[in-house]
Every structure is written in structure tokens, then in C-alpha cells.
Design a protein around this motif. Structure first.
Motif, PDB file in Angstrom:
ATOM      1  N   ASN A 381      -7.568  -4.351   2.646  1.00 24.87           N
ATOM      2  CA  ASN A 381      -6.362  -5.180   2.711  1.00 24.87           C
ATOM      3  C   ASN A 381      -5.083  -4.343   2.696  1.00 24.87           C
ATOM      4  O   ASN A 381      -4.075  -4.756   2.118  1.00 24.87           O
ATOM      5  CB  ASN A 381      -6.321  -6.195   1.562  1.00 24.87           C
ATOM      6  CG  ASN A 381      -7.408  -7.235   1.664  1.00 24.87           C
ATOM      7  OD1 ASN A 381      -7.855  -7.574   2.762  1.00 24.87           O
ATOM      8  ND2 ASN A 381      -7.864  -7.735   0.529  1.00 24.87           N
ATOM      9  N   ALA A 382      -5.127  -3.183   3.336  1.00 21.82           N
ATOM     10  CA  ALA A 382      -3.914  -2.371   3.413  1.00 21.82           C
ATOM     11  C   ALA A 382      -2.856  -3.032   4.285  1.00 21.82           C
ATOM     12  O   ALA A 382      -1.677  -2.697   4.184  1.00 21.82           O
ATOM     13  CB  ALA A 382      -4.248  -0.988   3.968  1.00 21.82           C
ATOM     14  N   ALA A 383      -3.258  -3.976   5.138  1.00 25.37           N
ATOM     15  CA  ALA A 383      -2.325  -4.781   5.923  1.00 25.37           C
ATOM     16  C   ALA A 383      -2.520  -6.238   5.532  1.00 25.37           C
ATOM     17  O   ALA A 383      -3.581  -6.827   5.781  1.00 25.37           O
ATOM     18  CB  ALA A 383      -2.552  -4.585   7.421  1.00 25.37           C
ATOM     19  N   LEU A 384      -1.530  -6.828   4.898  1.00 20.46           N
ATOM     20  CA  LEU A 384      -1.611  -8.190   4.388  1.00 20.46           C
ATOM     21  C   LEU A 384      -1.029  -9.172   5.401  1.00 20.46           C
ATOM     22  O   LEU A 384      -0.022  -8.883   6.053  1.00 20.46           O
ATOM     23  CB  LEU A 384      -0.833  -8.301   3.073  1.00 20.46           C
ATOM     24  CG  LEU A 384      -1.278  -7.381   1.926  1.00 20.46           C
ATOM     25  CD1 LEU A 384      -0.281  -7.443   0.774  1.00 20.46           C
ATOM     26  CD2 LEU A 384      -2.673  -7.762   1.452  1.00 20.46           C
ATOM     27  N   SER A 385      -1.649 -10.322   5.522  1.00 17.58           N
ATOM     28  CA  SER A 385      -1.149 -11.375   6.412  1.00 17.58           C
ATOM     29  C   SER A 385      -0.078 -12.173   5.681  1.00 17.58           C
ATOM     30  O   SER A 385      -0.349 -12.795   4.647  1.00 17.58           O
ATOM     31  CB  SER A 385      -2.297 -12.297   6.833  1.00 17.58           C
ATOM     32  OG  SER A 385      -3.271 -11.579   7.567  1.00 17.58           O
ATOM     33  N   THR A 389       2.828 -12.340  10.368  1.00 18.91           N
ATOM     34  CA  THR A 389       2.596 -10.991  10.860  1.00 18.91           C
ATOM     35  C   THR A 389       1.688 -10.249   9.902  1.00 18.91           C
ATOM     36  O   THR A 389       1.222 -10.797   8.911  1.00 18.91           O
ATOM     37  CB  THR A 389       3.935 -10.230  11.030  1.00 18.91           C
ATOM     38  OG1 THR A 389       3.690  -8.996  11.684  1.00 18.91           O
ATOM     39  CG2 THR A 389       4.598  -9.964   9.699  1.00 18.91           C
ATOM     40  N   LYS A 390       1.416  -8.985  10.209  1.00 18.25           N
ATOM     41  CA  LYS A 390       0.649  -8.110   9.329  1.00 18.25           C
ATOM     42  C   LYS A 390       1.619  -7.134   8.660  1.00 18.25           C
ATOM     43  O   LYS A 390       2.353  -6.413   9.343  1.00 18.25           O
ATOM     44  CB  LYS A 390      -0.396  -7.331  10.122  1.00 18.25           C
ATOM     45  CG  LYS A 390      -1.621  -8.159  10.521  1.00 18.25           C
ATOM     46  CD  LYS A 390      -2.589  -8.289   9.348  1.00 18.25           C
ATOM     47  CE  LYS A 390      -3.929  -8.828   9.791  1.00 18.25           C
ATOM     48  NZ  LYS A 390      -4.888  -8.882   8.669  1.00 18.25           N
ATOM     49  N   ALA A 405      -0.688   4.963   4.147  1.00 21.25           N
ATOM     50  CA  ALA A 405       0.148   4.459   5.243  1.00 21.25           C
ATOM     51  C   ALA A 405      -0.638   4.421   6.545  1.00 21.25           C
ATOM     52  O   ALA A 405      -0.490   3.496   7.358  1.00 21.25           O
ATOM     53  CB  ALA A 405       1.392   5.331   5.392  1.00 21.25           C
ATOM     54  N   ARG A 406      -1.479   5.426   6.740  1.00 21.63           N
ATOM     55  CA  ARG A 406      -2.311   5.461   7.951  1.00 21.63           C
ATOM     56  C   ARG A 406      -3.269   4.273   7.969  1.00 21.63           C
ATOM     57  O   ARG A 406      -3.471   3.633   9.010  1.00 21.63           O
ATOM     58  CB  ARG A 406      -3.080   6.785   7.982  1.00 21.63           C
ATOM     59  CG  ARG A 406      -3.842   7.044   9.268  1.00 21.63           C
ATOM     60  CD  ARG A 406      -4.538   8.391   9.172  1.00 21.63           C
ATOM     61  NE  ARG A 406      -3.583   9.484   9.095  1.00 21.63           N
ATOM     62  CZ  ARG A 406      -3.753  10.585   8.357  1.00 21.63           C
ATOM     63  NH1 ARG A 406      -4.838  10.732   7.613  1.00 21.63           N
ATOM     64  NH2 ARG A 406      -2.849  11.533   8.373  1.00 21.63           N
ATOM     65  N   ASP A 407      -3.855   3.953   6.825  1.00 17.57           N
ATOM     66  CA  ASP A 407      -4.758   2.796   6.729  1.00 17.57           C
ATOM     67  C   ASP A 407      -4.009   1.512   7.056  1.00 17.57           C
ATOM     68  O   ASP A 407      -4.547   0.625   7.744  1.00 17.57           O
ATOM     69  CB  ASP A 407      -5.355   2.694   5.323  1.00 17.57           C
ATOM     70  CG  ASP A 407      -6.300   3.832   4.991  1.00 17.57           C
ATOM     71  OD1 ASP A 407      -6.763   4.507   5.928  1.00 17.57           O
ATOM     72  OD2 ASP A 407      -6.572   4.047   3.803  1.00 17.57           O
ATOM     73  N   ALA A 408      -2.781   1.389   6.559  1.00 15.23           N
ATOM     74  CA  ALA A 408      -2.004   0.173   6.771  1.00 15.23           C
ATOM     75  C   ALA A 408      -1.739  -0.077   8.247  1.00 15.23           C
ATOM     76  O   ALA A 408      -1.820  -1.214   8.731  1.00 15.23           O
ATOM     77  CB  ALA A 408      -0.682   0.267   6.005  1.00 15.23           C
ATOM     78  N   VAL A 409      -1.428   0.978   8.994  1.00 13.76           N
ATOM     79  CA  VAL A 409      -1.155   0.824  10.420  1.00 13.76           C
ATOM     80  C   VAL A 409      -2.444   0.575  11.191  1.00 13.76           C
ATOM     81  O   VAL A 409      -2.485  -0.241  12.122  1.00 13.76           O
ATOM     82  CB  VAL A 409      -0.406   2.064  10.945  1.00 13.76           C
ATOM     83  CG1 VAL A 409      -0.267   2.011  12.466  1.00 13.76           C
ATOM     84  CG2 VAL A 409       0.965   2.164  10.295  1.00 13.76           C
ATOM     85  N   ARG A 410      -3.509   1.254  10.822  1.00  9.89           N
ATOM     86  CA  ARG A 410      -4.782   1.059  11.520  1.00  9.89           C
ATOM     87  C   ARG A 410      -5.305  -0.363  11.352  1.00  9.89           C
ATOM     88  O   ARG A 410      -6.011  -0.881  12.213  1.00  9.89           O
ATOM     89  CB  ARG A 410      -5.816   2.062  11.004  1.00  9.89           C
ATOM     90  CG  ARG A 410      -5.621   3.457  11.563  1.00  9.89           C
ATOM     91  CD  ARG A 410      -6.663   4.425  11.051  1.00  9.89           C
ATOM     92  NE  ARG A 410      -6.545   5.728  11.691  1.00  9.89           N
ATOM     93  CZ  ARG A 410      -7.216   6.798  11.338  1.00  9.89           C
ATOM     94  NH1 ARG A 410      -8.073   6.735  10.316  1.00  9.89           N
ATOM     95  NH2 ARG A 410      -7.052   7.941  11.977  1.00  9.89           N
ATOM     96  N   GLY A 413      -0.819  -3.267  10.606  1.00 14.06           N
ATOM     97  CA  GLY A 413       0.500  -3.466  10.024  1.00 14.06           C
ATOM     98  C   GLY A 413       1.612  -3.242  11.046  1.00 14.06           C
ATOM     99  O   GLY A 413       1.656  -2.194  11.689  1.00 14.06           O
ATOM    100  N   GLU A 414       2.490  -4.224  11.192  1.00 16.48           N
ATOM    101  CA  GLU A 414       3.618  -4.128  12.118  1.00 16.48           C
ATOM    102  C   GLU A 414       4.922  -3.777  11.398  1.00 16.48           C
ATOM    103  O   GLU A 414       5.943  -3.511  12.026  1.00 16.48           O
ATOM    104  CB  GLU A 414       3.788  -5.450  12.875  1.00 16.48           C
ATOM    105  CG  GLU A 414       2.572  -5.809  13.720  1.00 16.48           C
ATOM    106  CD  GLU A 414       2.757  -7.085  14.520  1.00 16.48           C
ATOM    107  OE1 GLU A 414       3.764  -7.792  14.289  1.00 16.48           O
ATOM    108  OE2 GLU A 414       1.910  -7.380  15.371  1.00 16.48           O
TER     109      GLU A 414
END
Length: 535
Positions: A381-385, A389-390, A405-410, A413-414
Motif C-alpha cells: 500500500n505504498a500508493a493509497l487510493s 487518484t493514487k 519512494a520508488r515503491d510508491a511510484v511503481r 502513485g501520481e
């Protein structure tokens, strides 16, 4: 008294050690000055260009030194840097701890610089020595993310470049490539100055490589800047971040977490009043800083606050899970359904969120038993809805590590959101240092970033690292602004950790080549000596 060497006047003998001693003191002073110069290149000062100058001075000190000298001067360079760069640890720990944690950590990290100096002398006889030296120095930033205390990457070379010529290279190879470019420029400049001093002839062909090493990294950074995208690719979002503030108590604030919650609620109420009066725009997403509240179950006050805004929020919270374990989470809070998806901090702060070697630490400090043992997240869940958006999230200390940060973009994450709690660290430079890291992350991943801090510095950052708005330290405030949502991935995203691995592999190859060269040189000398003896 032993006889003098033939042809050497007896009265000249005492002068030799005196001159050597004087040269040693000068080199020592220059190494320490280079460390201070390197420190001055970091935020809050916009003096990024001092970093390559500092490394040029360091390289000149190491020129012609043996292994022991390389280690010693590198260690002095590191001590001068870390003692100043990490001075904010004293604000965090307070008088009760004394200076020993600050001194101990600074000296431990300076050993990496000492090892760097040692390795630079190993590769100093190779062709293109500045290149191999820069690789060797940057390679040691990799183990520093592992040890000590589970890794402490503060003070990486790339973090001195939140603006300027080199920053754009973060979009190609992240912090490792930026750091390598800075060190290579400095080492190239040192080689150029040394060659000019020796030849006094600007048309000497031997100047070609030093000139290239000095100029190519700078020119490469300038050439990449036009490729840095800042425009919205999937619309834009109006975000609001609340900075509730807290008293400057250092680690003693651990026992007053309710202050952070009360102040965050009060500042949120003031922001809501401004929104309703039309003084500021209504946000699409509300953000609270790291651990700005504790959540031990249902929370009607947070439900009411988020419902009043009528938009989703990302709440930085100390969450107690059903099994009784505490976590440092960023929780998506819906105005209708309440708490939902969450991200749990992976890289925890030693002695702040967990205690390494607790039994041993208990012998030297009485505060160990008051420090919680939080559970680290697994990176999910490094990118949350949220807000349609993510939202890529990494929390506070994680800014210094490349992975979160790399995990969040992969994960899609926008927009990058960085909840942080710097209330413990006083009015020193720590908050500005961390903000500089986030600016580099914005360029590295081509994303706008929102730093949401309890006591500052909170900021809205454009995808090119520019700060569009920010708060002061230890003030109650709120930021509202429009940020672009971006979907394109940078080359740094696509390469991931391979850039770091490639630089590390080249450094290992260079050191191995330096060892082999010195071994062959020594064998050749031994062979010639044996031949002369036989003759």
C-alpha cells in the motif's frame, strides 16, 4: 650519534622532520576545512556548488598519500562534516543524554569516509584515477544504508543538491548518480589543478581527461534539465496540509502526544473557517502529518473533522492494532465511511520508534523503557487510493532511503505525500535537510510532492524540485495549493536500483584493479632488486 648520509650536511638533518610535521598539519587542516565546506553545501543554505569544491580540496589532500594517510585524512574529513551536519541530534536527545550519541554516531559514520580515503589511495595509480576514486567513495554510501542502526544514509552526497546543475541527473539515476557526478567533478578539478601546477602549460594533452571529468558531469546535468517534465498528465489536485505545531521539547514530547492531536484539530478548524469564508480554496485532499494523532480504536473527533471538510484525508497516526502492536501509519480517512486503506512505515527511526539492542542500551540511558517498539511495515500500500487518484506515501525518515519512494511510484502513485514529525528535532537544520531530500525525490520520480510536517517545514514541491509554498518552523499554519498529477515514469524509475548496483560493481572492479597494479609493481621492483643483487 649516527653518521649523516653522504653529501648531507649534519645541520640539515633536524629540519626534515620539522618540514614533514608542518606539511602534515597543513593537510590535516585542509581535510577538516573540506569537511566543513561540504557541510555548508547542504540545506538550509543554497550553496550546492560548494560540494564539488570540498571534494576537490579533499582529493588534493590525498594526492600522493599512502594507505594509512588516506584513511586518516578521510576520517578527519568525515568527522568535521558529520559533527556539524548532525548537530541537531543534540536538540532531539537533550541534556539528559549528553553529547555521546551525537559524537558516537558522527565518528562511526566518519569511518566510512576514512575507508573512502583508503580506497581512493588504492586506485590512485590507475589510469583515469579521478573516475575510480569517485566510484569508490560513492560505493560506500550503499553499506551506509545498512549499518549502523539498520542504516543511516543522512549526509549522502546527492542530498546536498536540491537545486543547481546536478539535480536533473536524479531523473536518470537517482541520488547515487547525482552524488557520483558531484564527486567526479571535484576529483576532476583537483586533478586539473595539480596537472596545471606541474606543467604550467594549458595545451598539455594530459589535461584532456581532468578537464572532461570536471566539465562533463556539469554539462550533462544542464543538458538533462529540459527533459524534466512538470505539467499535469492526469489532471491536478488541490491539496491542504495542516501544521498544528508543538512546543520545542525534544524527545520529552514523547510523553505529550496529545498536544500534537489537539493542535492539529485546532489548526484544521481554523483552515475550515478560511475555506467556508472563501479566503482559501476548498481542497480535494486533506493531509495530516506523521503521528499527529494516536488511534486506539474508534475516533469520533476525527470522523467529525473529516466529515466537516467533506473530502478524504490522509492522516498520519500512531495506530494500535488489535494484537496490541503499535504502527506508524498513514491512513486514508473517508468523510462518509471513516478509516480505510493504510500504509505502514517500513524504515523506523532507531531510539525513536524502536531500540536496537534494548538490553544493552538500558545500561547507558534511562529513557529506553519509555521508547515504544513499533512494528515495521512490509512495503504494501505504498500508493493509497484517495481523492480519485493514487497517492504515493513514504514517511519522514524513509525520505533518506531510495526504496520507499520508488515503491510508491511503481504502485501507481501520481503524487508523493511525505508526512513527517520533526517536532523532536528543535529549530536546527534537520527539517531543512529532510526537505532537500524530498526535493531530490520529486525530480527523481517526476512527481509533485507534499511535505506535511507537525512543526515545519511543510511544503508543496513541483516535479522539478522547486518549492512553490512552505511554512516556517514551530508555527501553526496550513498550506493549500494546486499540484499536478503525473503518470510518466523517469529513467531512474525504470532502472531502479540497477544504477546503484552498476556504480558499486565498477567501484569494486576499480579497487581490484588498483590492488593488482600495486601487487605487480611491487613484484617488479622485487625482481629488479634481486637482479641487481645477482649482478
Amino acid at each position: 650519534m649516527a653518521d649523516s648520509e653522504p653529501g648531507v650536511p649534519r645541520e640539515a638533518e633536524p629540519r626534515r622532520p620539522k618540514r614533514a610535521w608542518r606539511a602534515w598539519l597543513i593537510r590535516l587542516a585542509v581535510a577538516a576545512s573540506a569537511g566543513l565546506l561540504y557541510y555548508l553545501s547542504f540545506a538550509p543554505r543554497p550553496l550546492w556548488w560548494l560540494a564539488p569544491i570540498a571534494f576537490a580540496a579533499f582529493a588534493l589532500v590525498l594526492r600522493g598519500r599512502k594507505f594509512r594517510g588516506g584513511f586518516g585524512y578521510g576520517f578527519v574529513f568525515g568527522v568535521a562534516f558529520f559533527l556539524t551536519h548532525l548537530l541537531w541530534l543534540q536538540d532531539f536527545l537533550g541534556r539528559e543524554f549528553g553529547p555521546w550519541p551525537w559524537l558516537g554516531l558522527s565518528v562511526t559514520l566518519a569511518l566510512y569516509f576514512g575507508l573512502g580515503g583508503f580506497l581512493i589511495t588504492v586506485v590512485s595509480r590507475l589510469p583515469l584515477a579521478p573516475l575510480w576514486g569517485a566510484l569508490a567513495f560513492i560505493a560506500l554510501e550503499t553499506p551506509r544504508t545498512w549499518f549502523p542502526l539498520g542504516g543511516f544514509p543522512w549526509g549522502r552526497v546527492g542530498f546536498s543538491q536540491p537545486e543547481g546543475a546536478f539535480l536533473s541527473l536524479a531523473s536518470i539515476g537517482g541520488a547515487p548518480l547525482v552524488g557520483f557526478a558531484v564527486v567526479l567533478t571535484g576529483f576532476g578539478l583537483a586533478a586539473l589543478l595539480a596537472r596545471l601546477w606541474q606543467t604550467r602549460h594549458v595545451r598539455d594533452r594530459a589535461l584532456v581527461w581532468p578537464v572532461a571529468f570536471t566539465l562533463v558531469p556539469v554539462l550533462a546535468g544542464l543538458a538533462v534539465w529540459p527533459t524534466i517534465g512538470t505539467g499535469a498528465q492526469d489532471g491536478s489536485l488541490t491539496v491542504a496540509t495542516v501544521q498544528g505545531n508543538a512546543p520545542d521539547l525534544g524527545i520529552a514530547l514523547q510523553g505529550q502526544r496529545g498536544v500534537l492531536r489537539d493542535n492539529s484539530l485546532a489548526e484544521s478548524a481554523r483552515l475550515l473557517t478560511d475555506i467556508r469564508s472563501g479566503r482559501v480554496a476548498k481542497p480535494d485532499l486533506l493531509i495530516w502529518p506523521e503521528t499527529s494523532t494516536a488511534i486506539y480504536g474508534d475516533d469520533p473527533a476525527l470522523d467529525q473533522m473529516v466529515s466537516a471538510f467533506g473530502v478524504p484525508a490522509v492522516i498520519g497516526a500512531l495506530v494500535r492494532r488489535p494484537d496490541g502492536q503499535d504502527e506508524n501509519d498513514a491512513v486514508v480517512w473517508d468523510p462518509r465511511t471513516g478509516p480505510g486503506q493504510r500504509y505502514t512505515k517500513q524504515d523506523l527511526v532507531p531510539f525513536g520508534e524502536y531500540v536496537p539492542a534494548r538490553a544493552l542500551a538500558r545500561l547507558v540511558t534511562p529513557f529506553v523503557d519509555n521508547t515504544p517498539e513499533m512494528r515495521a511495515g512490509d512495503g504494501t500500500n505504498a500508493a493509497l487510493s484517495a481523492a480519485g487518484t493514487k497517492v504515493g506515501v513514504f514517511i519522514c525518515y524513509e525520505t533518506a532511503f531510495d526504496g520507499p519512494a520508488r515503491d510508491a511510484v511503481r504502485e501507481g502513485g501520481e503524487l508523493l505525500v511525505v508526512p513527517t514529525n520533526n517536532a523532536w528535532y528543535g529549530p536546527g537544520e534537520m527539517s531543512y535537510q529532510q526537505l532537500a531530500m524530498t526535493r531530490l525525490r520529486a525530480v527523481e520520480h517526476g512527481r509533485a510532492a507534499v511535505v506535511s510536517a507537525t512543526t515545519g517545514v511543510s511544503a508543496l514541491i513541483a516535479p522539478d524540485g522547486t518549492i512553490t509554498s512552505s511554512t516556517g518552523l514551530f508555527t501553526a499554519d496550513a498550506l493549500v495549493g494546486r499540484v499536478p498529477l503525473r503518470t510518466a515514469t523517469t529513467l531512474s524509475d525504470r532502472l531502479g536500483a540497477w544504477t546503484e548496483y552498476a556504480l558499486l560493481a565498477l567501484a569494486i572492479a576499480g579497487v581490484a584493479g588498483g590492488v593488482v597494479l600495486r601487487f605487480r609493481t611491487r613484484r617488479g621492483r622485487a625482481g629488479r632488486t634481486a637482479g641487481d643483487t645477482a649482478d
